[in-house]
Design a protein around this motif. Sequence first.
Motif, PDB file in Angstrom:
ATOM      1  N   SER A  95      51.825  44.524  27.031  1.00 23.32           N
ATOM      2  CA  SER A  95      51.455  43.840  28.111  1.00 23.32           C
ATOM      3  C   SER A  95      52.062  43.956  29.218  1.00 23.32           C
ATOM      4  O   SER A  95      53.538  44.702  29.056  1.00 23.32           O
ATOM      5  N   LEU A  96      51.829  43.923  30.393  1.00 20.97           N
ATOM      6  CA  LEU A  96      52.616  43.954  31.657  1.00 20.97           C
ATOM      7  C   LEU A  96      53.936  42.993  31.419  1.00 20.97           C
ATOM      8  O   LEU A  96      55.029  42.896  31.896  1.00 20.97           O
ATOM      9  N   PHE A  97      53.538  41.647  31.037  1.00 21.38           N
ATOM     10  CA  PHE A  97      54.666  40.769  30.733  1.00 21.38           C
ATOM     11  C   PHE A  97      55.490  41.024  29.658  1.00 21.38           C
ATOM     12  O   PHE A  97      56.839  41.140  30.100  1.00 21.38           O
ATOM     13  N   ASP A  98      55.208  41.972  28.938  1.00 21.47           N
ATOM     14  CA  ASP A  98      56.250  42.299  27.829  1.00 21.47           C
ATOM     15  C   ASP A  98      57.124  43.576  28.374  1.00 21.47           C
ATOM     16  O   ASP A  98      58.139  43.351  28.078  1.00 21.47           O
ATOM     17  N   ASP A  99      56.342  44.458  29.199  1.00 20.30           N
ATOM     18  CA  ASP A  99      57.175  45.504  29.893  1.00 20.30           C
ATOM     19  C   ASP A  99      58.180  44.758  30.705  1.00 20.30           C
ATOM     20  O   ASP A  99      59.448  45.411  30.788  1.00 20.30           O
ATOM     21  N   LEU A 100      57.734  44.036  31.521  1.00 22.27           N
ATOM     22  CA  LEU A 100      58.636  43.548  32.437  1.00 22.27           C
ATOM     23  C   LEU A 100      59.932  42.576  31.825  1.00 22.27           C
ATOM     24  O   LEU A 100      60.997  42.840  32.216  1.00 22.27           O
ATOM     25  N   SER A 101      59.565  41.866  30.818  1.00 22.75           N
ATOM     26  CA  SER A 101      60.668  41.260  30.075  1.00 22.75           C
ATOM     27  C   SER A 101      61.493  42.095  29.376  1.00 22.75           C
ATOM     28  O   SER A 101      62.907  41.831  29.372  1.00 22.75           O
ATOM     29  N   GLU A 102      60.994  43.246  29.003  1.00 17.62           N
ATOM     30  CA  GLU A 102      61.858  44.264  28.244  1.00 17.62           C
ATOM     31  C   GLU A 102      62.992  44.916  29.212  1.00 17.62           C
ATOM     32  O   GLU A 102      64.078  45.189  28.672  1.00 17.62           O
ATOM     33  N   ILE A 103      62.616  44.933  30.544  1.00 17.56           N
ATOM     34  CA  ILE A 103      63.627  45.694  31.284  1.00 17.56           C
ATOM     35  C   ILE A 103      64.343  44.546  31.952  1.00 17.56           C
ATOM     36  O   ILE A 103      65.245  44.806  33.032  1.00 17.56           O
ATOM     37  N   GLY A 104      64.245  43.294  31.654  1.00 17.25           N
ATOM     38  CA  GLY A 104      65.154  42.317  32.089  1.00 17.25           C
ATOM     39  C   GLY A 104      64.527  41.509  33.260  1.00 17.25           C
ATOM     40  O   GLY A 104      65.169  40.568  33.875  1.00 17.25           O
ATOM     41  N   ASP A 105      63.410  41.865  33.979  1.00 16.48           N
ATOM     42  CA  ASP A 105      62.898  41.058  34.795  1.00 16.48           C
ATOM     43  C   ASP A 105      62.279  39.729  34.229  1.00 16.48           C
ATOM     44  O   ASP A 105      61.990  39.357  33.158  1.00 16.48           O
ATOM     45  N   LYS A 106      62.076  38.813  35.119  1.00 21.98           N
ATOM     46  CA  LYS A 106      61.539  37.406  34.779  1.00 21.98           C
ATOM     47  C   LYS A 106      59.859  37.300  35.182  1.00 21.98           C
ATOM     48  O   LYS A 106      59.818  36.950  36.713  1.00 21.98           O
ATOM     49  N   PRO A 107      58.798  37.777  34.453  1.00 19.40           N
ATOM     50  CA  PRO A 107      57.404  37.760  34.998  1.00 19.40           C
ATOM     51  C   PRO A 107      57.343  36.325  35.546  1.00 19.40           C
ATOM     52  O   PRO A 107      57.647  35.282  34.926  1.00 19.40           O
ATOM     53  N   GLU A 108      56.469  36.107  36.544  1.00 17.33           N
ATOM     54  CA  GLU A 108      55.782  35.003  37.105  1.00 17.33           C
ATOM     55  C   GLU A 108      54.226  35.356  37.097  1.00 17.33           C
ATOM     56  O   GLU A 108      53.872  36.141  37.394  1.00 17.33           O
ATOM     57  N   SER A 109      53.588  33.960  36.979  1.00 18.52           N
ATOM     58  CA  SER A 109      51.930  34.234  37.020  1.00 18.52           C
ATOM     59  C   SER A 109      51.695  33.086  37.747  1.00 18.52           C
ATOM     60  O   SER A 109      52.071  31.789  37.835  1.00 18.52           O
ATOM     61  N   VAL A 110      50.284  33.478  38.503  1.00 15.83           N
ATOM     62  CA  VAL A 110      49.694  32.351  39.027  1.00 15.83           C
ATOM     63  C   VAL A 110      48.416  32.626  38.502  1.00 15.83           C
ATOM     64  O   VAL A 110      47.604  33.827  38.497  1.00 15.83           O
ATOM     65  N   VAL A 111      47.811  31.523  37.799  1.00  8.75           N
ATOM     66  CA  VAL A 111      46.563  31.332  37.202  1.00  8.75           C
ATOM     67  C   VAL A 111      45.452  30.955  38.127  1.00  8.75           C
ATOM     68  O   VAL A 111      45.321  29.853  38.854  1.00  8.75           O
ATOM     69  N   LEU A 112      44.268  31.897  38.285  1.00  6.16           N
ATOM     70  CA  LEU A 112      43.485  31.860  39.369  1.00  6.16           C
ATOM     71  C   LEU A 112      42.017  31.191  38.345  1.00  6.16           C
ATOM     72  O   LEU A 112      41.434  30.446  39.121  1.00  6.16           O
ATOM     73  N   ILE A 113      41.878  31.827  37.345  1.00 11.16           N
ATOM     74  CA  ILE A 113      40.786  31.400  36.371  1.00 11.16           C
ATOM     75  C   ILE A 113      41.116  31.540  34.970  1.00 11.16           C
ATOM     76  O   ILE A 113      41.753  32.429  34.485  1.00 11.16           O
ATOM     77  N   ASN A 114      40.889  30.507  34.438  1.00  3.98           N
ATOM     78  CA  ASN A 114      41.102  30.143  32.992  1.00  3.98           C
ATOM     79  C   ASN A 114      39.987  29.356  32.542  1.00  3.98           C
ATOM     80  O   ASN A 114      40.147  28.036  32.278  1.00  3.98           O
ATOM     81  N   ARG A 115      38.893  29.928  32.006  1.00  4.62           N
ATOM     82  CA  ARG A 115      37.889  29.176  31.562  1.00  4.62           C
ATOM     83  C   ARG A 115      36.696  29.628  30.531  1.00  4.62           C
ATOM     84  O   ARG A 115      36.736  30.961  30.389  1.00  4.62           O
ATOM     85  N   VAL A 116      35.912  28.920  29.854  1.00  2.87           N
ATOM     86  CA  VAL A 116      34.875  29.514  28.903  1.00  2.87           C
ATOM     87  C   VAL A 116      33.691  29.499  29.703  1.00  2.87           C
ATOM     88  O   VAL A 116      33.294  28.403  30.423  1.00  2.87           O
TER      89      VAL A 116
END
Length: 249
Positions: A95-116
């Motif tokens: 994932s993008l999170f994996d890729d960013l973490s692998e190169i030493g960046d610290k991914p951050e996320s803002v959750v806009l939608i998380n629902r069923v």
Amino acid sequence: MKPWVPGEIVVDPNGPEPLYSQVARQLGAAIEDGRLPNGARLDNELDLAARLHLSRPTIRQAIQSLVNQGLLVRKRGVGTQVVRTKVARPLRLSSLFDDLSEIGDKPESVVLINRVEPAGDEAIEHLETPGLARVRRLKRVRSTGGEPLAIMNNYLPDGIIDPADDELRDKGLYQLLRSAGVRLHAAQQNVGARQATEEDAELLDEKPGAALLTMRRTTYDESGRVVEHGWHVYRASRYSFNLSLTNNV
């Protein structure tokens, strides 16, 4: 090339593994070790079902799971064929999170939608699950170094994972799926481009009309089940896709 006769496939109707999965697993092994070479044709579904004493829907589901994994292809007027000799190893999905973490960046996320929510026609089509009643809908903005990088949208079949917003902020989606025991195996991915809408521009700190990269991905587990469908947009000024190509001729 004559159709391949599945004389070595043995199914256990009393075993814990679904019948279609038993067939798909053994067909996949035959492709991997070369017993089913590239271009080999399978018998039609009715003949396979009769030979294995299984129902036609079971055979259809087994074949479809291998089609989803890229091991088989259906051709009009020809039938079902093997499209590659073998899979050397399970495809590594990141994932993008994996890729960013692998190169030493610290991914951050803002959750806009998380629902069923009730599964609409679009979600059912992308998740390849007729009759699906509910889906989990996710929408996040992924940033690094304090700058927004991508808008991530996903559908997942309800019940695969039940992440809290804090988990989605701190971890990647694939990381959460793996932690839940989901074994990611293969994906179909489409990369393109478009211009930023007003909403895109606001979320990504770009101007309306700015160039964005787009990506759609449908991810499958080892049984051929769709575990997530994502459609994402990336700032072209900050992100690119790199592909490695080899000549196998």
